[in-house]
Design a protein around this motif. Structure first.
Motif, short mmCIF file in Angstrom:
data_model
loop_
_atom_site.label_atom_id
_atom_site.label_comp_id
_atom_site.label_asym_id
_atom_site.label_seq_id
_atom_site.Cartn_x
_atom_site.Cartn_y
_atom_site.Cartn_z
N ARG A 65 -44.76 -1.28 -47.54
CA ARG A 65 -45.99 -1.82 -48.12
C ARG A 65 -47.14 -0.89 -47.75
N GLU B 77 -51.07 -1.67 -48.43
CA GLU B 77 -51.61 -2.60 -47.44
C GLU B 77 -51.76 -1.92 -46.08
N LEU C 214 -45.40 -3.37 -41.78
CA LEU C 214 -45.77 -2.94 -43.13
C LEU C 214 -45.07 -1.63 -43.48
N GLN D 298 -41.46 -2.25 -44.27
CA GLN D 298 -41.30 -2.94 -45.56
C GLN D 298 -41.83 -2.12 -46.73
#
Length: 399
Positions: free
Chosen positions: A181, A184, A176, A179
């Motif tokens: 993100r 999240e 995560l 990426q």
């Protein structure tokens, strides 16, 4: 096809048919839950009466174990009947002196789903692996059968599931972060920390993600929480890596602001009484500033150390007692010092106090005043407060 029964074993133990639910939070005998849980966990085989007796009454502390087991099994089946008429007999069979869980029923178990999803993830490519990991992580809602977590037969299984959960969470957190993100990632870290509050890896990712999403204030709050938690539980400060992130947050947390009145308003402290308590990292910064000031002005500054021990001069008997005494002492120190004085928790059983514009005699008098105030407020607490003071000298800047 939707199963007739859904069983959870992570955290709270439950069995539901979609309408009714039975849960280990209900007021039932511990042995009833143990017997039912054991049958489900070992659902792939029939379990002899002897094995169940050894599990439930180790050391043969019951006069008629077989009949006692039959009575207990009747109570388990009666409990299962709350899910529908004769559910107990349908779910638990008896054959040739052994009991077993009816594995032909249509049911789902979170632990089995957890294992299956992780297996799929291990066989998937990188793009799909993260989705599998996140699915498995969501299923983990607490330690395996946590209400009976100290039972010997549960301990090992609980450790296995926890290790798999933490490994999956660590892999997912890394992916995560790579990426970007971050939202999240924050949710993932909070989920892991909820059940494993001492896993520093996820605090690191949490702080990094909060910084990336411009949530500096929350990052600072988290660091303060971590500092207090680690101090209270282990008597240690957060790692250098965590502290480095925190310093970065402090140094870069403010957006440009041209209105000096707004800046001043942010700097203004809420009205409080007593001295100022701060984290050790802040204390170090203020200490160095005072050393610089002392080098320039020649004024005296003293540092006091207060250590909590038992009446014999040894460590307090346990962590709970230590924390209770330290919390009380913190309030005593806060009320006993001037508003301009600063103190911090230095270790599990020690406070550091900065006493500017004092002499050696005055600094010792202040420490004695704190000791007397504590004894007056808590006369029945058998603790020894050991105090020492030392001057902060300008020569320290030359080291």
């Amino acid at each position: 096809m939707k199963p007739n029964y859904e069983i959870t074993m992570f955290g709270e133990f439950t069995i539901s048919n979609g309408k009714e639910i039975i849960t280990d939070q209900a007021n039932r005998s511990k042995k009833v839950w143990t017997l039912l849980e054991y049958l489900i966990v070992h659902r792939d085989r029939a379990i002899t009466q002897k094995e169940l007796v050894d599990l439930l009454w180790p050391g043969n502390d019951t006069k008629d174990p077989i009949n006692t087991l039959k009575v207990l099994m009747h109570r388990v089946r009666t409990l299962l009947d709350e899910l529908g008429k004769d559910s107990g007999k349908k779910m638990i069979y008896y054959k040739s002196g052994a009991y077993g869980w009816n594995d032909e029923l249509k049911y789902s178990i979170d632990t089995a789903e957890f294992e299956a999803i992780l297996q799929h993830g291990s066989e998937a490519d990188k793009d799909k692996k993260l989705d599998y990991l996140l699915q498995a992580i969501r299923l983990y809602q607490g330690d395996f059968l946590q209400k009976n977590a100290t039972d010997p037969w549960i301990v090992e299984l609980s450790g296995v599931y926890k290790a798999k959960f933490l490994q999956a969470s660590s892999e997912a957190a890394e992916m995560l972060f790579e990426q970007h993100r971050y939202t999240e990632l924050i949710s993932l870290c909070r989920h892991v920390i909820k059940f494993n509050p001492y896993e520093e890896t996820f605090y690191l990712y949490l702080l990094k993600a909060l910084v990336k999403t411009q949530q500096a204030d929350k990052a600072q709050e988290e660091y303060r929480h971590i500092s207090e938690l680690f101090f209270r539980e282990f008597g240690i400060t957060p790692s250098e890596e965590l502290t480095a992130i925190y310093k970065e947050v402090v140094e870069t947390s403010h957006m440009p602001e041209m209105n000096l009145e707004i800046i001043k308003e942010k700097l203004t402290e809420e009205p409080t009484e007593g001295s100022f308590y701060c984290e050790f990292e802040f204390f170090k910064t203020i200490y160095r500033l005072e050393a610089r000031s002392a080098a320039r002005t020649g004024q005296s500054v003293y540092i006091g150390l207060m250590t909590v021990m038992n009446a014999k001069g040894d460590d307090l008997p346990n962590q709970k007692t230590t924390n209770r005494v330290m919390d009380a002492l913190q309030e005593t120190i806060r009320r006993s010092l001037r508003k301009g004085d600063i103190f911090t928790r230095y270790s599990l059983n020690q406070y550091l106090i900065m006493l500017p514009t004092t002499t050696y005699e005055t600094s010792n008098m202040v420490m004695e005043r704190i000791k007397k105030a504590y004894r007056r407020e808590f006369p029945n607490t058998p603790v020894l407060l050991r105090c020492s003071t030392t001057p902060l000298t300008p020569d320290e800047l030359k080291k």
